[in-house]
Design a protein around this motif. Structure first.
Motif, PDB file in Angstrom:
ATOM      1  N   ASP A 134     -36.098 -28.981 -22.300  1.00 35.32           N
ATOM      2  CA  ASP A 134     -35.441 -30.317 -22.475  1.00 35.32           C
ATOM      3  C   ASP A 134     -34.516 -30.885 -21.594  1.00 35.32           C
ATOM      4  N   ALA A 135     -33.690 -29.760 -20.861  1.00 34.71           N
ATOM      5  CA  ALA A 135     -33.002 -30.034 -19.610  1.00 34.71           C
ATOM      6  C   ALA A 135     -33.878 -30.045 -18.228  1.00 34.71           C
ATOM      7  N   VAL A 136     -34.821 -29.351 -18.351  1.00 31.39           N
ATOM      8  CA  VAL A 136     -35.719 -29.373 -17.228  1.00 31.39           C
ATOM      9  C   VAL A 136     -36.538 -30.625 -17.118  1.00 31.39           C
ATOM     10  N   PHE A 137     -37.020 -31.019 -18.247  1.00 27.67           N
ATOM     11  CA  PHE A 137     -37.581 -32.349 -18.294  1.00 27.67           C
ATOM     12  C   PHE A 137     -36.922 -33.382 -17.760  1.00 27.67           C
ATOM     13  N   ARG A 138     -35.527 -33.366 -18.231  1.00 30.56           N
ATOM     14  CA  ARG A 138     -34.628 -34.487 -17.766  1.00 30.56           C
ATOM     15  C   ARG A 138     -34.677 -34.552 -16.076  1.00 30.56           C
ATOM     16  N   GLU A 139     -34.367 -33.216 -15.707  1.00 30.21           N
ATOM     17  CA  GLU A 139     -33.884 -33.071 -14.293  1.00 30.21           C
ATOM     18  C   GLU A 139     -35.083 -33.346 -13.359  1.00 30.21           C
ATOM     19  N   HIS A 140     -36.176 -33.005 -13.911  1.00 27.45           N
ATOM     20  CA  HIS A 140     -37.482 -33.314 -12.990  1.00 27.45           C
ATOM     21  C   HIS A 140     -37.809 -34.928 -13.121  1.00 27.45           C
ATOM     22  N   LEU A 141     -37.716 -35.475 -14.207  1.00 31.61           N
ATOM     23  CA  LEU A 141     -37.869 -37.154 -14.262  1.00 31.61           C
ATOM     24  C   LEU A 141     -36.752 -37.447 -13.103  1.00 31.61           C
ATOM     25  N   GLN A 142     -35.567 -37.163 -12.911  1.00 27.73           N
ATOM     26  CA  GLN A 142     -34.669 -37.513 -12.131  1.00 27.73           C
ATOM     27  C   GLN A 142     -35.070 -37.452 -10.702  1.00 27.73           C
ATOM     28  N   VAL A 143     -35.569 -36.246 -10.416  1.00 30.32           N
ATOM     29  CA  VAL A 143     -36.349 -35.675  -9.004  1.00 30.32           C
ATOM     30  C   VAL A 143     -37.157 -36.819  -8.763  1.00 30.32           C
ATOM     31  N   MET A 144     -38.118 -36.976  -9.633  1.00 31.60           N
ATOM     32  CA  MET A 144     -39.182 -38.078  -9.338  1.00 31.60           C
ATOM     33  C   MET A 144     -38.802 -39.417  -8.871  1.00 31.60           C
ATOM     34  N   GLN A 145     -37.748 -39.789  -9.810  1.00 25.80           N
ATOM     35  CA  GLN A 145     -37.400 -41.180  -9.760  1.00 25.80           C
ATOM     36  C   GLN A 145     -36.734 -41.396  -8.209  1.00 25.80           C
ATOM     37  N   GLN A 146     -35.733 -40.308  -7.943  1.00 29.01           N
ATOM     38  CA  GLN A 146     -35.420 -40.249  -6.490  1.00 29.01           C
ATOM     39  C   GLN A 146     -36.576 -40.281  -5.495  1.00 29.01           C
ATOM     40  N   ALA A 147     -37.472 -39.616  -5.620  1.00 27.50           N
ATOM     41  CA  ALA A 147     -38.567 -39.458  -4.621  1.00 27.50           C
ATOM     42  C   ALA A 147     -39.322 -40.685  -4.622  1.00 27.50           C
ATOM     43  N   TRP A 148     -39.353 -41.314  -5.794  1.00 27.26           N
ATOM     44  CA  TRP A 148     -40.046 -42.850  -5.329  1.00 27.26           C
ATOM     45  C   TRP A 148     -39.580 -44.004  -5.079  1.00 27.26           C
ATOM     46  N   THR A 149     -37.921 -43.680  -5.058  1.00 30.51           N
ATOM     47  CA  THR A 149     -37.252 -45.048  -4.689  1.00 30.51           C
ATOM     48  C   THR A 149     -36.292 -44.974  -3.476  1.00 30.51           C
ATOM     49  N   THR A 150     -36.452 -43.541  -2.798  1.00 30.34           N
ATOM     50  CA  THR A 150     -35.391 -43.521  -1.766  1.00 30.34           C
ATOM     51  C   THR A 150     -36.518 -42.907  -0.491  1.00 30.34           C
ATOM     52  N   GLU A 151     -35.962 -43.129   0.586  1.00 27.71           N
ATOM     53  CA  GLU A 151     -36.820 -42.789   2.028  1.00 27.71           C
ATOM     54  C   GLU A 151     -36.197 -41.735   2.717  1.00 27.71           C
ATOM     55  N   LYS A 152     -36.515 -40.562   2.894  1.00 26.41           N
ATOM     56  CA  LYS A 152     -36.060 -39.399   3.840  1.00 26.41           C
ATOM     57  C   LYS A 152     -34.597 -39.101   3.532  1.00 26.41           C
ATOM     58  N   ARG A 153     -34.406 -39.070   2.074  1.00 25.98           N
ATOM     59  CA  ARG A 153     -32.923 -38.884   1.729  1.00 25.98           C
ATOM     60  C   ARG A 153     -33.140 -37.561   1.080  1.00 25.98           C
ATOM     61  N   GLY A 154     -32.068 -36.565   1.194  1.00 25.44           N
ATOM     62  CA  GLY A 154     -32.100 -35.054   0.295  1.00 25.44           C
ATOM     63  C   GLY A 154     -32.068 -35.479  -0.863  1.00 25.44           C
ATOM     64  N   ILE A 155     -32.700 -34.184  -1.713  1.00 19.47           N
ATOM     65  CA  ILE A 155     -32.828 -34.332  -3.220  1.00 19.47           C
ATOM     66  C   ILE A 155     -32.437 -32.900  -3.402  1.00 19.47           C
ATOM     67  N   ARG A 156     -31.568 -32.637  -4.283  1.00 18.21           N
ATOM     68  CA  ARG A 156     -31.074 -31.117  -4.763  1.00 18.21           C
ATOM     69  C   ARG A 156     -31.134 -31.146  -6.018  1.00 18.21           C
ATOM     70  N   TRP A 157     -31.631 -29.991  -6.727  1.00 20.13           N
ATOM     71  CA  TRP A 157     -31.953 -30.033  -8.143  1.00 20.13           C
ATOM     72  C   TRP A 157     -31.807 -28.397  -8.357  1.00 20.13           C
ATOM     73  N   SER A 158     -31.672 -27.795  -9.610  1.00 22.42           N
ATOM     74  CA  SER A 158     -31.790 -26.369  -9.644  1.00 22.42           C
ATOM     75  C   SER A 158     -32.745 -25.548  -9.293  1.00 22.42           C
ATOM     76  N   GLY A 159     -34.108 -26.230  -9.092  1.00 20.47           N
ATOM     77  CA  GLY A 159     -35.244 -25.458  -8.926  1.00 20.47           C
ATOM     78  C   GLY A 159     -35.596 -25.701  -7.125  1.00 20.47           C
ATOM     79  N   GLY A 160     -34.736 -26.419  -6.462  1.00 18.13           N
ATOM     80  CA  GLY A 160     -35.007 -26.218  -5.195  1.00 18.13           C
ATOM     81  C   GLY A 160     -34.128 -27.465  -4.489  1.00 18.13           C
ATOM     82  N   ARG A 161     -34.650 -27.680  -3.011  1.00 15.17           N
ATOM     83  CA  ARG A 161     -34.072 -28.865  -2.343  1.00 15.17           C
ATOM     84  C   ARG A 161     -34.881 -29.549  -1.383  1.00 15.17           C
ATOM     85  N   MET A 162     -35.121 -30.772  -1.070  1.00 11.10           N
ATOM     86  CA  MET A 162     -35.723 -31.379  -0.128  1.00 11.10           C
ATOM     87  C   MET A 162     -34.752 -32.045   0.921  1.00 11.10           C
TER      88      MET A 162
END
Length: 319
Positions: free
Chosen positions: A156-184
């Protein structure tokens, strides 16, 4: 068409797949793939035949077809679900159709890398011309979670976190994303979707509160329940003035006698076509926007059932 490198501020409600499936004020119908009956463990895998059936459904006025995401075959589950990888299959369907919406019912988000999934969803969004409906869920097959290194109790927590990562990837350009499973950092996910995101449909509970669904989903999909129970559940979705679409799946065993009364099957009914129309009109009056018909538990050839639905049901619910 929005260029694949450009951010979009368009609402998901402007996309053709969303508009076709949820036209407001009336009910539309969809189909689960494969269009097959009576072979849950070994369903039809003839893609040419399935595409022909999808094209027939598209021309007749079905609003959408839906694919399940079943990563592993579990013999103890009794239902192989979807044999073909849904992302690959969606690309094939996008090239083989022109109007019908293409939905997932649903992608098991905790088992997939969120950056891969963000890229795949936005790609299908573009390749289909905005016909993609991104149904998401947490998954319910216990054997899959250890195979992919995910703790079932944390999905349940992984689901919420992955959706948040995807939303950031869709709505930002070349901005860092950090989450429990990795960082870009210093990278970017392309393509960007045609709208602020591909239409996000939560399928089932996703182990989240209904308030969470109302806030984060563009539409909600649930399974069939007795009509009074479904009406009560729909009421919780509509709380706080929420008018986002509501969809449900329904297993269907269409009786050869058009006058046959309603009898229950798992997550649906065995019923003649006349009473099926009545049920669908009751759901429409209740406020259900879309019903996904699943034929796998049927006892008649699926092609015969599809022909009867096209002739006797779709005219009242045509997309």
């Amino acid at each position: 068409m929005v260029p694949p490198f450009s951010l979009s501020d368009a609402p998901v409600t402007a996309l053709p797949g969303f508009r076709r499936t949820f036209p407001r004020g009336r009910l539309t119908l969809g189909l689960f793939l494969p269009v097959d009956a009576g072979r849950a463990e070994e369903p039809d895998v003839d893609i040419i035949r399935q595409v022909e059936l999808v094209r027939r459904a598209e021309a007749a006025g079905f609003a959408a077809v839906w694919l399940r995401d079943i990563p592993l075959r579990d013999p103890d589950f009794g239902d192989v679900g979807q044999v073909w990888d849904p992302v690959s299959y969606l690309g094939y369907l996008a090239a083989s159709t022109s109007k019908i919406a293409l939905g997932t019912g649903a992608v098991v988000v905790p088992l997939r890398h969120p950056l891969h999934l963000a890229k795949q969803a936005a790609s299908i969004d573009h390749l289909s011309g905005g016909r993609f409906l991104f149904g998401v869920a947490t998954g319910d097959r216990s054997s899959e979670f250890p195979a992919f290194g995910v703790a079932e109790g944390e999905r349940d927590a992984v689901f919420r976190e992955h959706l948040q990562v995807m939303q950031q990837a869709w709505t930002t350009e070349k901005r860092g994303i950090r989450w429990s499973g990795g960082r870009m950092w210093g990278g970017d996910v392309v393509p960007k979707p045609l709208a602020v995101r591909p239409p996000l449909l939560t399928v089932g509970s996703c182990l989240q509160s209904m308030a969470w669904h109302r806030e984060h989903a563009d539409a909600h999909v649930t399974y069939q329940r007795p009509l009074p129970v479904q009406q009560k559940y729909l009421g919780t979705w509509r709380e706080e003035g929420n008018d986002k679409p509501f969809a449900m799946s329904m297993s269907l065993d269409l009786h050869p006698d058009p006058e046959a009364a309603v009898g229950p099957i798992k997550f649906g009914w065995r019923v003649g076509v006349r009473h099926l129309r009545r049920i669908l009109h009751e759901l429409e009056d209740m406020g259900v926007d879309h019903v996904i018909l699943g034929l796998k538990r049927g006892t008649r050839p699926a092609e015969d059932v599809l022909d009867e639905l096209i002739e006797d049901v779709i005219p009242a619910f045509r997309a």
